[in-house]
Design an enzyme around this catalytic site. Structure first.
Site, mmCIF file in Angstrom:
data_model
loop_
_atom_site.group_PDB
_atom_site.id
_atom_site.type_symbol
_atom_site.label_atom_id
_atom_site.label_comp_id
_atom_site.label_asym_id
_atom_site.label_seq_id
_atom_site.Cartn_x
_atom_site.Cartn_y
_atom_site.Cartn_z
ATOM 1 N N ARG A 124 10.320 28.174 1.097
ATOM 2 C CA ARG A 124 9.844 29.274 0.241
ATOM 3 C C ARG A 124 8.513 29.818 0.745
ATOM 4 O O ARG A 124 8.209 30.981 0.574
ATOM 5 C CB ARG A 124 9.733 28.802 -1.227
ATOM 6 C CG ARG A 124 11.092 28.757 -1.914
ATOM 7 C CD ARG A 124 11.004 28.260 -3.339
ATOM 8 N NE ARG A 124 10.835 26.827 -3.403
ATOM 9 C CZ ARG A 124 10.887 26.105 -4.525
ATOM 10 N NH1 ARG A 124 11.104 26.700 -5.672
ATOM 11 N NH2 ARG A 124 10.741 24.808 -4.502
ATOM 12 N N LYS A 139 13.158 40.618 -10.169
ATOM 13 C CA LYS A 139 12.241 39.606 -10.712
ATOM 14 C C LYS A 139 10.814 39.852 -10.236
ATOM 15 O O LYS A 139 10.581 40.147 -9.073
ATOM 16 C CB LYS A 139 12.712 38.229 -10.245
ATOM 17 C CG LYS A 139 11.813 37.081 -10.657
ATOM 18 C CD LYS A 139 12.488 35.731 -10.443
ATOM 19 C CE LYS A 139 12.312 35.222 -9.051
ATOM 20 N NZ LYS A 139 12.914 33.897 -8.866
ATOM 21 N N HIS A 158 14.718 34.226 2.822
ATOM 22 C CA HIS A 158 14.463 35.599 2.377
ATOM 23 C C HIS A 158 13.875 36.486 3.455
ATOM 24 O O HIS A 158 14.156 37.658 3.527
ATOM 25 C CB HIS A 158 13.577 35.581 1.134
ATOM 26 C CG HIS A 158 14.303 34.991 -0.038
ATOM 27 N ND1 HIS A 158 13.697 34.711 -1.222
ATOM 28 C CD2 HIS A 158 15.587 34.624 -0.187
ATOM 29 C CE1 HIS A 158 14.588 34.200 -2.044
ATOM 30 N NE2 HIS A 158 15.734 34.136 -1.439
ATOM 31 N N ASP A 166 17.634 37.878 -9.294
ATOM 32 C CA ASP A 166 16.677 38.696 -8.530
ATOM 33 C C ASP A 166 17.381 39.328 -7.333
ATOM 34 O O ASP A 166 18.507 38.939 -6.991
ATOM 35 C CB ASP A 166 15.468 37.870 -8.065
ATOM 36 C CG ASP A 166 15.869 36.565 -7.394
ATOM 37 O OD1 ASP A 166 16.912 36.540 -6.719
ATOM 38 O OD2 ASP A 166 15.147 35.567 -7.562
ATOM 39 N N ASP A 169 21.994 31.092 -8.960
ATOM 40 C CA ASP A 169 20.755 31.139 -8.175
ATOM 41 C C ASP A 169 20.831 30.065 -7.099
ATOM 42 O O ASP A 169 21.576 29.091 -7.244
ATOM 43 C CB ASP A 169 19.525 30.934 -9.064
ATOM 44 C CG ASP A 169 18.281 31.615 -8.477
ATOM 45 O OD1 ASP A 169 18.359 32.145 -7.348
ATOM 46 O OD2 ASP A 169 17.241 31.604 -9.147
ATOM 47 N N ARG A 174 7.354 37.604 -10.206
ATOM 48 C CA ARG A 174 6.821 36.264 -10.509
ATOM 49 C C ARG A 174 5.323 36.359 -10.772
ATOM 50 O O ARG A 174 4.584 36.931 -9.987
ATOM 51 C CB ARG A 174 7.129 35.314 -9.343
ATOM 52 C CG ARG A 174 6.744 33.885 -9.615
ATOM 53 C CD ARG A 174 7.193 32.934 -8.530
ATOM 54 N NE ARG A 174 8.578 32.507 -8.627
ATOM 55 C CZ ARG A 174 9.052 31.655 -9.528
ATOM 56 N NH1 ARG A 174 8.247 31.150 -10.452
ATOM 57 N NH2 ARG A 174 10.318 31.322 -9.530
ATOM 58 N N ASP A 220 0.817 -1.227 0.000
ATOM 59 C CA ASP A 220 0.000 0.000 0.000
ATOM 60 C C ASP A 220 0.849 1.275 0.000
ATOM 61 O O ASP A 220 0.322 2.374 0.078
ATOM 62 C CB ASP A 220 -0.949 0.004 1.210
ATOM 63 C CG ASP A 220 -0.201 0.029 2.541
ATOM 64 O OD1 ASP A 220 1.055 0.001 2.522
ATOM 65 O OD2 ASP A 220 -0.854 0.091 3.589
ATOM 66 N N GLY A 221 2.182 1.128 -0.072
ATOM 67 C CA GLY A 221 3.052 2.303 -0.165
ATOM 68 C C GLY A 221 3.668 2.736 1.153
ATOM 69 O O GLY A 221 4.548 3.596 1.182
ATOM 70 N N GLU A 222 3.223 2.142 2.263
ATOM 71 C CA GLU A 222 3.835 2.479 3.564
ATOM 72 C C GLU A 222 5.281 2.004 3.581
ATOM 73 O O GLU A 222 5.583 0.944 3.040
ATOM 74 C CB GLU A 222 3.092 1.707 4.662
ATOM 75 C CG GLU A 222 2.433 2.575 5.676
ATOM 76 C CD GLU A 222 1.686 1.769 6.732
ATOM 77 O OE1 GLU A 222 2.253 0.808 7.262
ATOM 78 O OE2 GLU A 222 0.526 2.125 6.992
#
Ligand code: R5P
Length: 292
Positions: free
Chosen positions: A92, A190, A127, A167, A217, A192, A36-38
């Site tokens: 971010r 910059k 930032h 930027d 960057d 966005r 199941d992805g666990e």
């Protein structure tokens, strides 16, 4: 002293380089994935101070196995657990830009800060945040600069080279890189308009025509920012344009788009595994871990 470095198989290369730089044993974390992805990680025995290497590109897939491995290491007897995450995701979103959004930076900080005794990272997206330690529930966060490894990979800069940041937010570290390369520096401004759409305007009347440019960057993801900068620099008559990025979070077509827009060399640190990795971080990370 770091007793050992533990890492998952998808980052074995960079983690082994770190273990070698520390002269410490390396242990691979075995992961079983259920139908199941666990995931179910299994860690080697540990004691004292141990580092777990997990860069957080593809964070949603990587975070849960990391938290499980941290729990397993504590149960194995590790006293002090240090997370080495050369790339830290979710920074971010360091403010609520639109009503209804989360403050992702703080969610990530609490999640990790409550489980690790310290975090070492490289060129985090700071930032609007000067210190990540309060965000990480008081766990010390060491933020390293990628400028020295990138400058070493770029050196020697050709005569007359110009370092360009796309930027205002890249200005400080474009300046630091330019200093190491003994080059001049300038930055665009910059705006966005979406994930893939940015506009760049010139803030500085630097003389670009006929000069070799190093465009830098912290993050390159879709390549939208750097493609816009490449287009502007070509129209300004740059002789050649090399790219240096700290974190190569490239989409599948990003490298091709950068080359089509005129990038000559593309260099990145090994914080996110990618064929452009040319600036290993192991020495820098090992030094920071020794100083902790
Ligand atoms: C933004 O503030 C960052 O410094 C990068 O410029 C940005 O994340 C790059 O993203 P993309 O490659 O998608 O333009």
């Amino acid at each position: 002293m770091i007793e050992a470095v533990h890492a998952f198989g998808d980052e074995e290369g960079a983690a082994r380089r770190l273990a070698e730089a520390l002269n410490a044993p390396f242990h691979l974390i075995q992961t079983h994935v259920f139908p199941d992805g666990e995931s179910l990680p299994t860690v080697a025995a540990g004691a004292g101070t141990v580092a777990i290497y997990r860069s957080l590109d593809r964070p949603d897939a990587k975070l849960m196995p990391l938290l499980l491995a941290a729990d397993a290491l504590r149960r194995r007897g590790v006293g002090r657990l240090i997370l080495v995450a050369p790339y830290l995701a979710y920074l971010r979103q360091d403010m609520v830009f639109e009503p209804g959004q989360p403050l992702s930076r703080d969610v990530l900080g609490r999640l990790l800060g409550e489980r690790f005794d310290a975090v070492v990272t490289v060129e985090p997206h700071l930032h609007r945040t000067s210190d990540l330690t309060p965000v990480f529930a008081g766990a010390p966060v060491v933020a390293l600069s990628a400028t020295a490894p990138l400058a070493a990979a770029l050196a020697p800069a050709p005569p007359g080279a110009l370092v360009v940041g796309p930027d205002g937010e890249s200005q400080a570290w474009a300046q630091a890189l330019a200093k190491l390369l003994s080059a001049e520096v300038f930055t665009f401004t910059k705006t966005r308009h979406g994930d893939r759409l940015v506009d760049l305007t010139l803030t500085d009347a630097a003389q670009v025509e006929g000069r070799p440019v190093v465009l830098v960057d912290d993050i390159c993801s879709t390549g939208g920012t750097l493609v816009a900068a490449l287009n502007a620099l070509r129209s300004m008559g740059a002789r050649s344009i090399d790219l240096a990025v700290a974190h190569a979070l490239f989409d599948t077509d990003t490298e091709a788009r950068l080359r089509a827009a005129g990038a000559r060399r593309i260099l990145s640190t090994d914080s996110c595994p990618h064929p452009t990795n040319a600036a290993p971080l192991a020495t820098l990370l090992a030094q920071a871990l020794r100083n902790l």
